[in-house]
Write an enzyme that holds these catalytic residues in place. Structure first.
Site, PDB file in Angstrom:
ATOM      1  N   LYS A  15       0.830  -1.216   0.000  1.00 37.48           N
ATOM      2  CA  LYS A  15       0.000   0.000   0.000  1.00 37.48           C
ATOM      3  C   LYS A  15       0.862   1.264   0.000  1.00 37.48           C
ATOM      4  CE  LYS A  15      -2.047  -0.910   3.909  1.00 37.48           C
ATOM      5  NZ  LYS A  15      -1.476  -2.213   4.287  1.00 37.48           N
ATOM      6  N   ARG A  88      -8.922   1.505   9.745  1.00 35.69           N
ATOM      7  CA  ARG A  88      -8.445   0.157  10.018  1.00 35.69           C
ATOM      8  C   ARG A  88      -9.477  -0.676  10.767  1.00 35.69           C
ATOM      9  NH1 ARG A  88      -2.861   0.754   9.317  1.00 35.69           N
ATOM     10  NH2 ARG A  88      -1.560  -1.040   9.784  1.00 35.69           N
ATOM     11  N   ARG A 127      11.848  -6.498   5.137  1.00 38.30           N
ATOM     12  CA  ARG A 127      11.853  -5.052   5.383  1.00 38.30           C
ATOM     13  C   ARG A 127      12.542  -4.723   6.710  1.00 38.30           C
ATOM     14  NH1 ARG A 127       6.143  -1.983   5.453  1.00 38.30           N
ATOM     15  NH2 ARG A 127       5.951  -3.067   7.432  1.00 38.30           N
ATOM     16  N   ARG A 129      11.511  -3.579   9.707  1.00 36.59           N
ATOM     17  CA  ARG A 129      11.168  -2.455  10.574  1.00 36.59           C
ATOM     18  C   ARG A 129      11.043  -2.974  12.003  1.00 36.59           C
ATOM     19  NH1 ARG A 129       5.858   0.114   8.373  1.00 36.59           N
ATOM     20  NH2 ARG A 129       4.925  -1.099  10.051  1.00 36.59           N
ATOM     21  N   ARG A 140      -0.069  -8.796  13.714  1.00 41.57           N
ATOM     22  CA  ARG A 140      -0.606  -7.772  12.800  1.00 41.57           C
ATOM     23  C   ARG A 140      -1.536  -8.402  11.766  1.00 41.57           C
ATOM     24  NH1 ARG A 140       4.802  -5.438  11.117  1.00 41.57           N
ATOM     25  NH2 ARG A 140       3.680  -4.401   9.451  1.00 41.57           N
TER      26      ARG A 140
HETATM   27  P1  ADP Z   1       1.466  -1.973   7.990  1.00 36.90           P
HETATM   28  O1  ADP Z   1       0.646  -1.476   6.831  1.00 36.90           O
HETATM   29  O2  ADP Z   1       2.740  -2.595   7.553  1.00 36.90           O
HETATM   30  O3  ADP Z   1       0.665  -2.808   8.953  1.00 36.90           O
HETATM   31  P2  ADP Z   1       1.501   0.712   9.097  1.00 36.90           P
HETATM   32  O4  ADP Z   1       2.730   1.496   8.878  1.00 36.90           O
HETATM   33  O5  ADP Z   1       0.277   1.095   8.352  1.00 36.90           O
HETATM   34  O6  ADP Z   1       1.945  -0.774   8.848  1.00 36.90           O
HETATM   35  O7  ADP Z   1       1.101   0.711  10.651  1.00 36.90           O
HETATM   36  C1  ADP Z   1       2.001   0.323  11.662  1.00 36.90           C
HETATM   37  C2  ADP Z   1       1.313   0.346  13.036  1.00 36.90           C
HETATM   38  O8  ADP Z   1       0.794   1.673  13.315  1.00 36.90           O
HETATM   39  C3  ADP Z   1       0.088  -0.554  13.166  1.00 36.90           C
HETATM   40  O9  ADP Z   1       0.423  -1.890  13.479  1.00 36.90           O
HETATM   41  C4  ADP Z   1      -0.705   0.148  14.299  1.00 36.90           C
HETATM   42  O10 ADP Z   1      -0.180  -0.117  15.559  1.00 36.90           O
HETATM   43  C5  ADP Z   1      -0.462   1.610  14.006  1.00 36.90           C
HETATM   44  N1  ADP Z   1      -1.516   2.180  13.131  1.00 36.90           N
HETATM   45  C6  ADP Z   1      -1.362   2.653  11.860  1.00 36.90           C
HETATM   46  N2  ADP Z   1      -2.538   3.097  11.379  1.00 36.90           N
HETATM   47  C7  ADP Z   1      -3.460   2.898  12.354  1.00 36.90           C
HETATM   48  C8  ADP Z   1      -4.869   3.130  12.478  1.00 36.90           C
HETATM   49  N3  ADP Z   1      -5.569   3.659  11.466  1.00 36.90           N
HETATM   50  N4  ADP Z   1      -5.487   2.803  13.640  1.00 36.90           N
HETATM   51  C9  ADP Z   1      -4.804   2.287  14.651  1.00 36.90           C
HETATM   52  N5  ADP Z   1      -3.488   2.015  14.603  1.00 36.90           N
HETATM   53  C10 ADP Z   1      -2.813   2.306  13.473  1.00 36.90           C
END
Ligand code: ADP
Length: 183
Positions: A15, A88, A127, A129, A140
């Site tokens: 994404k 989410r 990756r 991270r 996740r």
């Molecule tokens: P990925 O798409 O690889 O899961 P993101 O960078 O989108 O990773 O998100 C990393 C973390 O940030 C998530 O696991 C969560 O803890 C937090 N996060 C991101 N966006 C949201 C959201 N909309 N609501 C709640 N937590 C979020």
């Protein structure tokens, strides 16, 4: 060309990569809640301190916190946008809908990036991270299935959902994506 888009899909589906390219090409605002939260953690703000441990475990940070971030960015932005990683869960989707109604805007299309779990896990491990270790990745993916995946039916029932195969080269996916967004 559609100007107000959501990107939906499991962690590791690509994404962020596709959203960044599309936003740069079309001059859209790219809002990644993950990136914005990581910036807060990095800067050591109170918000970042609140989010850090939750993110490290693979759980979702509070709806109120993420919504405040998104609202502050969308409120003063007149042009197109692309939301990546938000909403989410269903409460976030409902909050977004009321925010957009108050801004007299609407979502034009939702892109669901799809990819097999085995490929997702490989990509995330590569990756590396902070939240990309095997245990947190498994959590996740579970959080995605339980909380985020119900959004697929939600947007499908509104006629907004388009499915995009996340397998293949970044360029190939970018091309398929572009062809989906033509009016
Ligand atoms: P990925 O798409 O690889 O899961 P993101 O960078 O989108 O990773 O998100 C990393 C973390 O940030 C998530 O696991 C969560 O803890 C937090 N996060 C991101 N966006 C949201 C959201 N909309 N609501 C709640 N937590 C979020």
């Amino acid at each position: 060309m559609k100007q107000r888009l959501l990107f939906l899909g499991p962690p590791g589906a690509g994404k962020g990569t596709q959203a960044q390219r599309l936003a740069a090409r079309e001059g859209l605002l790219h809002l990644s809640t993950g990136d914005l939260l990581r910036a807060e953690v990095q800067a050591g703000t109170p918000l970042g301190q609140e989010a850090e441990a939750v993110m490290a475990s693979g759980e979702l940070v509070s709806d109120a916190l993420v919504l405040a971030i998104v609202r502050s960015r969308l409120e003063h932005h007149a042009g197109g946008w692309l939301l990546d990683g938000f909403p989410r869960n269903l409460p976030q989707a409902e909050a977004l809908e009321s925010l957009l109604t108050s801004l007299q805007q609407r979502i034009e299309q939702v892109i669901l990036l799809e990819l097999d779990d085995s490929v997702l896990i490989q990509r995330l491990l590569a990756r590396g991270r902070a939240d990309d270790n095997a245990e947190v990745i498994a959590n996740r993916l579970q959080v995605y299935r339980q909380q985020t995946a119900p959004l697929i039916a939600h947007y499908e029932s509104q006629g907004l959902l388009r499915r995009l195969d996340g397998a293949g080269s970044i360029d190939a996916i970018e091309e398929r994506l572009a062809s989906m967004l033509v009016d």
